[in-house]
Design an enzyme around this catalytic site. Structure first.
Site, PDB file in Angstrom:
ATOM      1  N   CYS A   1      38.271  81.118  83.839  1.00 46.40           N
ATOM      2  CA  CYS A   1      38.437  79.618  83.685  1.00 46.40           C
ATOM      3  C   CYS A   1      38.584  79.244  85.049  1.00 46.40           C
ATOM      4  O   CYS A   1      39.384  79.320  85.752  1.00 46.40           O
ATOM      5  CB  CYS A   1      39.599  79.431  82.826  1.00 46.40           C
ATOM      6  SG  CYS A   1      40.469  77.734  82.910  1.00 46.40           S
TER       7      CYS A   1
ATOM      8  N   ASP B   1      24.026  71.199  69.044  1.00 43.10           N
ATOM      9  CA  ASP B   1      22.910  70.995  70.061  1.00 43.10           C
ATOM     10  C   ASP B   1      22.998  69.503  70.704  1.00 43.10           C
ATOM     11  O   ASP B   1      23.753  68.743  70.432  1.00 43.10           O
ATOM     12  CB  ASP B   1      21.484  71.117  69.397  1.00 43.10           C
ATOM     13  CG  ASP B   1      21.317  69.797  68.265  1.00 43.10           C
ATOM     14  OD1 ASP B   1      21.110  70.203  66.959  1.00 43.10           O
ATOM     15  OD2 ASP B   1      21.272  68.795  68.414  1.00 43.10           O
TER      16      ASP B   1
ATOM     17  N   HIS C   1      32.065  68.954  65.726  1.00 45.28           N
ATOM     18  CA  HIS C   1      32.323  70.762  65.735  1.00 45.28           C
ATOM     19  C   HIS C   1      31.987  71.211  67.210  1.00 45.28           C
ATOM     20  O   HIS C   1      31.942  72.386  67.347  1.00 45.28           O
ATOM     21  CB  HIS C   1      31.329  71.251  64.787  1.00 45.28           C
ATOM     22  CG  HIS C   1      31.557  70.912  63.423  1.00 45.28           C
ATOM     23  ND1 HIS C   1      30.595  71.078  62.500  1.00 45.28           N
ATOM     24  CD2 HIS C   1      32.590  70.444  62.777  1.00 45.28           C
ATOM     25  CE1 HIS C   1      31.320  70.789  61.248  1.00 45.28           C
ATOM     26  NE2 HIS C   1      32.303  70.381  61.428  1.00 45.28           N
TER      27      HIS C   1
HETATM   28  N1  APR Z   1      15.043  66.822  56.869  1.00 44.73           N
HETATM   29  C1  APR Z   1      16.154  66.443  56.356  1.00 44.73           C
HETATM   30  N2  APR Z   1      16.905  67.447  55.848  1.00 44.73           N
HETATM   31  C2  APR Z   1      16.762  68.682  55.980  1.00 44.73           C
HETATM   32  C3  APR Z   1      15.635  69.253  56.710  1.00 44.73           C
HETATM   33  C4  APR Z   1      14.588  68.344  57.149  1.00 44.73           C
HETATM   34  N3  APR Z   1      13.503  68.522  57.580  1.00 44.73           N
HETATM   35  N4  APR Z   1      15.702  70.505  56.668  1.00 44.73           N
HETATM   36  C5  APR Z   1      16.761  71.005  55.968  1.00 44.73           C
HETATM   37  N5  APR Z   1      17.341  69.859  55.592  1.00 44.73           N
HETATM   38  C6  APR Z   1      18.629  69.681  54.734  1.00 44.73           C
HETATM   39  C7  APR Z   1      18.801  70.874  53.997  1.00 44.73           C
HETATM   40  O1  APR Z   1      18.343  70.686  52.532  1.00 44.73           O
HETATM   41  C8  APR Z   1      20.294  70.992  53.821  1.00 44.73           C
HETATM   42  O2  APR Z   1      20.973  70.148  52.808  1.00 44.73           O
HETATM   43  O3  APR Z   1      19.650  69.998  55.804  1.00 44.73           O
HETATM   44  C9  APR Z   1      20.902  70.430  55.377  1.00 44.73           C
HETATM   45  C10 APR Z   1      21.435  71.791  56.188  1.00 44.73           C
HETATM   46  O4  APR Z   1      22.348  72.296  55.506  1.00 44.73           O
HETATM   47  P1  APR Z   1      23.121  73.278  56.272  1.00 44.73           P
HETATM   48  O5  APR Z   1      22.478  74.503  56.700  1.00 44.73           O
HETATM   49  O6  APR Z   1      24.313  73.676  55.535  1.00 44.73           O
HETATM   50  O7  APR Z   1      23.729  72.909  57.557  1.00 44.73           O
HETATM   51  P2  APR Z   1      25.006  71.735  57.763  1.00 44.73           P
HETATM   52  O8  APR Z   1      25.106  70.758  56.493  1.00 44.73           O
HETATM   53  O9  APR Z   1      24.677  70.907  58.967  1.00 44.73           O
HETATM   54  O10 APR Z   1      26.348  72.718  57.943  1.00 44.73           O
HETATM   55  C11 APR Z   1      27.751  71.883  58.326  1.00 44.73           C
HETATM   56  O11 APR Z   1      28.501  74.186  58.360  1.00 44.73           O
HETATM   57  O12 APR Z   1      28.325  76.408  59.295  1.00 44.73           O
HETATM   58  C12 APR Z   1      28.833  75.186  59.536  1.00 44.73           C
HETATM   59  O13 APR Z   1      29.808  74.111  61.532  1.00 44.73           O
HETATM   60  C13 APR Z   1      28.310  74.530  60.670  1.00 44.73           C
HETATM   61  O14 APR Z   1      28.144  72.333  61.606  1.00 44.73           O
HETATM   62  C14 APR Z   1      27.927  73.080  60.371  1.00 44.73           C
HETATM   63  C15 APR Z   1      28.181  72.934  59.008  1.00 44.73           C
END
Ligand code: APR
Length: 229
Positions: free
Chosen positions: A133, A91, A106
């Site tokens: 493209c 985003d 990413h």
């Molecule tokens: N404040 C802080 N942390 C939060 C909040 C919040 N309000 N809400 C959720 N979280 C935390 C969760 O506890 C979790 O540890 O954010 C984390 C989100 O984890 P994921 O859903 O696994 O996302 P992310 O770590 O960004 O994933 C990494 O995985 O699927 C791929 O490419 C995708 O960039 C992504 C990568």
């Protein structure tokens, strides 16, 4: 050179209303990763993949940066020695929150990529497999997103930043996906102070010497206020 290197994940955008990936009702509970976030899935059904990223682009456009995004922009603007945000997020809330020194490892919803000639250009709000493209004029448009099995962007630059960092922070990421999940270990090995700001302990919480648990809109402004003293 940046004194502070900050890795962010989906959790920093959660309070802006954007879904995370691995929560109960997260994106990977609603969509199969192999269908919408792999090169194989794109080859099998490009229309499905375009629809998935069109939906995420619309959600991102409808979301606003939150106090955590804005606090990081303040830190970047006011801290001597430099701040670099390395985000796993696609985003544009860091940009819209005022930050400038951002690496989208990413990729980004804002970009399109040609699967045939590697040309990159600003993405239309809605894309389809028929989009040509602008460079090679073939219908090979894909989102400029790094999918599973593909190499994240600017890894050499990121590892250089981790070696020079005095502080490494990870915000809102679960530590499930490498190479990002290994950044804290790398930074700590080079002498950085490592801090995890997350809703709950991540999979790599033991790589951090400092942890602050809670919602990012509380923990990040508090942490930034302390750093800016
Ligand atoms: N404040 C802080 N942390 C939060 C909040 C919040 N309000 N809400 C959720 N979280 C935390 C969760 O506890 C979790 O540890 O954010 C984390 C989100 O984890 P994921 O859903 O696994 O996302 P992310 O770590 O960004 O994933 C990494 O995985 O699927 C791929 O490419 C995708 O960039 C992504 C990568």
């Amino acid at each position: 050179m940046s004194r502070v290197v900050i890795l962010t994940g989906a959790g920093i955008s959660a309070e802006s209303g954007l879904g995370t990936f691995r929560a109960e009702n997260g994106l990977w509970a609603q969509h199969r990763v192999e269908d919408v976030a792999t090169p194989e899935g794109f080859r099998a059904d490009p229309a499905l993949v375009h629809r998935f990223y069109n939906m995420r682009r619309a959600e991102s456009a409808g979301a606003d940066p939150n106090e955590a995004h804005r606090a990081l922009a303040r830190l970047e603007a006011e801290l001597d020695g430099g701040v670099t945000i390395v985000t796993q997020n696609v985003d544009d809330l860091h940009e819209r929150g005022g930050a400038q020194n951002i690496i989208h490892m990413h990729g980004a919803l804002a970009g399109s990529l040609c699967a045939a000639c590697d040309h990159r250009w600003p993405s239309a709000f809605e894309t389809t497999p028929a989009d040509l493209c602008p460079h090679c004029a073939t219908p090979n448009t894909r989102p400029d997103i790094v999918w599973f099995g593909e190499m994240p962007y600017q890894m050499d630059r990121i590892f250089g930043l981790l070696q020079d960092a005095e502080i490494f922070a990870a915000i809102g990421t679960s530590g499930n996906v490498y190479p990002a999940a290994g950044f804290a270990h790398e930074a700590r090995r080079s002498g950085a102070h490592t801090v995890e700001l997350n809703l709950e302990p991540s999979m790599v919480v033991n790589d951090f010497v400092e942890t602050r648990f809670g919602p990012a809109t509380r923990t990040v402004p508090e942490w930034v206020a302390e750093l800016l003293g």
